[in-house]
Design an enzyme around this catalytic site. Structure first.
Site, PDB file in Angstrom:
ATOM      1  N   ASP A  94       0.842  -1.200   0.000  1.00 57.49           N
ATOM      2  CA  ASP A  94       0.000   0.000   0.000  1.00 57.49           C
ATOM      3  C   ASP A  94       0.882   1.256   0.000  1.00 57.49           C
ATOM      4  O   ASP A  94       1.814   1.348  -0.777  1.00 57.49           O
ATOM      5  CB  ASP A  94      -0.974  -0.017   1.179  1.00 57.49           C
ATOM      6  CG  ASP A  94      -2.160  -0.940   0.947  1.00 57.49           C
ATOM      7  OD1 ASP A  94      -2.407  -1.292  -0.218  1.00 57.49           O
ATOM      8  OD2 ASP A  94      -2.839  -1.300   1.914  1.00 57.49           O
ATOM      9  N   ASN A 215      -0.050  -5.189 -14.238  1.00 56.22           N
ATOM     10  CA  ASN A 215      -1.165  -5.666 -13.429  1.00 56.22           C
ATOM     11  C   ASN A 215      -2.301  -6.107 -14.351  1.00 56.22           C
ATOM     12  O   ASN A 215      -2.935  -5.283 -15.001  1.00 56.22           O
ATOM     13  CB  ASN A 215      -1.640  -4.551 -12.500  1.00 56.22           C
ATOM     14  CG  ASN A 215      -2.835  -4.965 -11.652  1.00 56.22           C
ATOM     15  OD1 ASN A 215      -3.195  -6.129 -11.587  1.00 56.22           O
ATOM     16  ND2 ASN A 215      -3.445  -3.991 -10.986  1.00 56.22           N
TER      17      ASN A 215
END
Length: 301
Positions: A94, A215
């Protein structure tokens, strides 16, 4: 063999094993594994590394992906996945759970738990999924400071810097930020939410020699590309972050609906992993054999 047998454990750290695989020619395929059992199934399918998604992890806890869990909660997931599979794991860090010192604490905690790589992102808390609107970014120099802090804390763990700038500040800004993060010490760059093949190709061309991560999430901004296609575009790693959780969650919803409707799970047996398959996956008989080989009756002389 079970992880309890020391001779069967990897001799090198997860970070060194992750780096070694990253240097090989083929793109490093990292499917998401949201718990230890998923990690075992991914390993059985032939994968050499795994990814722990913050979105999948928090969803498995019944929470949204807003950066509201703690470093120690993530470490619990790292330990079970790394211990179960023995594979080098890339972990979603994160925003680093704070500023520079918090980032250093995170890196040490994750590496000690068994992570092989970690990625940091340049969003402001509360962070959002990279494929959603309304993201806000930290100052680029502040993010570079976090990257430098991560590298200072790292022993072997690979540090990946993620930038969400393409969707917020534009493609050129994403490239500029990525170059700054590389200068700060990032081992690789993760450009999030690129939306066309041309963008992926141009980003790789703008950072020659830099290891890049793609991704391939479902239901997002990025069109579907295969691992081979990403490799041809210049990417060294690809993740499928939430796929395992999405499939498992859909299957569970069908099961619960069936039990509610039918008063039992008897109509769902064909869709289930059998008892034998479960025991094979978790290595029950290996553990039993290990116990039997150690716990022997000693007859007094």
């Amino acid at each position: 063999m079970p992880y309890l047998v020391a001779d069967e454990l990897p001799k090198d750290s997860a970070g060194r094993r992750f780096r070694a695989r990253l240097e090989r020619p083929q793109i490093f395929q990292l499917p998401g594994a949201h718990n230890g059992h998923a990690a075992l199934q991914a390993k059985a399918a032939g994968f050499e590394g795994l990814y722990l998604s913050g979105a999948a992890m928090t969803a498995s806890m019944g929470l949204p992906d807003l950066g509201i869990i703690t470093v120690d909660e993530v470490a619990f997931f790292i330990r079970q996945i790394a211990r179960a599979s023995g594979l080098p794991l890339l972990v979603d860090g994160d925003t680093g759970y704070g500023e520079a010192l918090n980032v250093m604490h995170m890196v040490r905690t994750f590496e000690d738990a068994g992570a092989g790589a970690v990625h940091l992102e340049d969003q402001i808390l509360p962070k959002k999924c990279g494929h959603l609107n309304g993201k806000k970014l930290v100052d680029a120099m502040d993010m570079a400071t976090k990257v430098a802090a991560a590298k200072k804390a790292a022993r072997d763990i690979v540090v990946v810097a993620r930038t969400d700038a393409a969707a917020v500040e534009g493609f050129d800004a994403a490239v500029t930020r990525a170059k700054l993060y590389v200068e700060a010490g990032a081992d690789a760059i993760f450009p999030e939410a690129l939306v066309t093949r041309e963008m992926f190709t141009a980003f790789a061309a703008a950072l020659p020699g830099v290891k890049l991560l793609a991704n391939m999430t479902e239901f997002g901004r990025t069109p579907f590309f295969t691992a081979d296609e990403f490799e041809a575009m210049g990417y060294r790693m690809v993740i499928w972050p939430v796929s395992s959780l999405r499939v498992a969650n859909r299957a569970q919803a069908v099961l619960y609906a069936a039990i509610r409707r039918d008063g039992g799970a008897h109509h769902m047996v064909e869709a289930m992993q059998t008892r034998a398959e479960l025991y094979d996956t978790i290595g029950l008989h290996d553990y039993e054999a290990l116990d039997a080989s150690i716990v022997k009756t000693v007859v007094p002389s």
